[in-house]
Design a protein around this motif. Structure first.
Motif, PDB file in Angstrom:
ATOM      1  N   ALA A   1     -35.578 186.020  44.441  1.00 55.64           N
ATOM      2  CA  ALA A   1     -36.271 184.874  43.863  1.00 55.64           C
ATOM      3  C   ALA A   1     -35.282 183.913  43.212  1.00 55.64           C
ATOM      4  N   GLU A   2     -34.283 184.444  42.527  1.00 56.22           N
ATOM      5  CA  GLU A   2     -33.270 183.577  41.917  1.00 56.22           C
ATOM      6  C   GLU A   2     -32.446 182.866  42.987  1.00 56.22           C
TER       7      GLU A   2
ATOM      8  N   ALA B   1     -33.413 182.124  45.946  1.00 55.84           N
ATOM      9  CA  ALA B   1     -34.283 181.145  46.606  1.00 55.84           C
ATOM     10  C   ALA B   1     -34.260 179.813  45.881  1.00 55.84           C
ATOM     11  N   VAL B   2     -34.052 179.851  44.582  1.00 55.46           N
ATOM     12  CA  VAL B   2     -34.010 178.626  43.774  1.00 55.46           C
ATOM     13  C   VAL B   2     -32.592 178.063  43.706  1.00 55.46           C
ATOM     14  N   GLN B   3     -31.596 178.931  43.571  1.00 53.95           N
ATOM     15  CA  GLN B   3     -30.242 178.479  43.266  1.00 53.95           C
ATOM     16  C   GLN B   3     -29.272 178.472  44.438  1.00 53.95           C
ATOM     17  N   SER B   4     -29.653 179.040  45.567  1.00 53.90           N
ATOM     18  CA  SER B   4     -28.693 179.172  46.657  1.00 53.90           C
ATOM     19  C   SER B   4     -29.232 178.556  47.934  1.00 53.90           C
TER      20      SER B   4
ATOM     21  N   HIS C   1     -31.551 190.991  36.410  1.00 53.97           N
ATOM     22  CA  HIS C   1     -32.313 191.421  37.579  1.00 53.97           C
ATOM     23  C   HIS C   1     -32.766 192.863  37.429  1.00 53.97           C
TER      24      HIS C   1
ATOM     25  N   ARG D   1     -35.351 181.259  50.523  1.00 52.98           N
ATOM     26  CA  ARG D   1     -36.741 180.796  50.374  1.00 52.98           C
ATOM     27  C   ARG D   1     -37.554 181.159  51.608  1.00 52.98           C
TER      28      ARG D   1
ATOM     29  N   ASP E   1     -36.383 190.091  42.109  1.00 56.73           N
ATOM     30  CA  ASP E   1     -35.778 189.172  41.134  1.00 56.73           C
ATOM     31  C   ASP E   1     -34.524 188.514  41.696  1.00 56.73           C
TER      32      ASP E   1
ATOM     33  N   PRO F   1     -31.259 177.735  51.409  1.00 53.92           N
ATOM     34  CA  PRO F   1     -32.676 177.744  51.794  1.00 53.92           C
ATOM     35  C   PRO F   1     -33.092 178.987  52.588  1.00 53.92           C
TER      36      PRO F   1
END
Length: 100
Positions: A41-42, A44-47, A33, A52, A38, A49
C-alpha cells in the motif's frame, strides 16, 4: 554507525519495473509495516504505478497474474498480503510468461 541491512524488506521486481525504479532489487525500510499489505500500500502511493495495479488486480496486472515467492516459498497474493513483514524478508515478483 553503519546501516543495519536487516532493517529492510527486499523486493525483486519485474524487469520493466526495475527499469523505471532504477534497480531490480528494492530495499524497503521495515519501519511501521506490520504486514506485506502495508508494504504494498505504501509503495502504491510512493513508488511505481505497478504496485497500484498489482493491488487493484489482487496479484495481477494487464500482463496477467504474477507468481510470488516469499523467502523462497511460492505464495498466493492473499497469503502474501496477510503475511507479517519481518526485517530481511524477500519477495520476488515473477512476471507472467507470455506465449502461445
Amino acid at each position: 554507525m553503519g546501516t543495519n541491512l536487516k532493517s529492510y524488506i527486499y523486493l525483486r521486481v519485474p524487469p520493466d519495473v526495475a527499469a523505471r525504479v532504477g534497480a531490480s532489487k528494492m530495499a524497503v525500510p521495515i519501519g511501521r509495516h506490520k504486514n506485506f499489505h502495508d508494504v504494498l500500500a505504501e509503495l502504491a502511493v510512493q513508488s511505481d504505478p505497478f504496485f497500484r495495479e498489482f493491488i487493484a488486480g489482487r496479484g495481477s496486472t494487464e500482463e496477467g497474474p504474477f507468481m510470488l515467492v516469499l523467502n523462497g516459498k511460492s505464495v498466493s497474493y492473499e497469503e502474501l498480503v496477510q503475511a507479517p513483514a519481518y526485517p530481511g524478508d524477500e519477495v520476488i515478483f515473477v512476471a507472467p510468461i507470455l506465449g502461445g
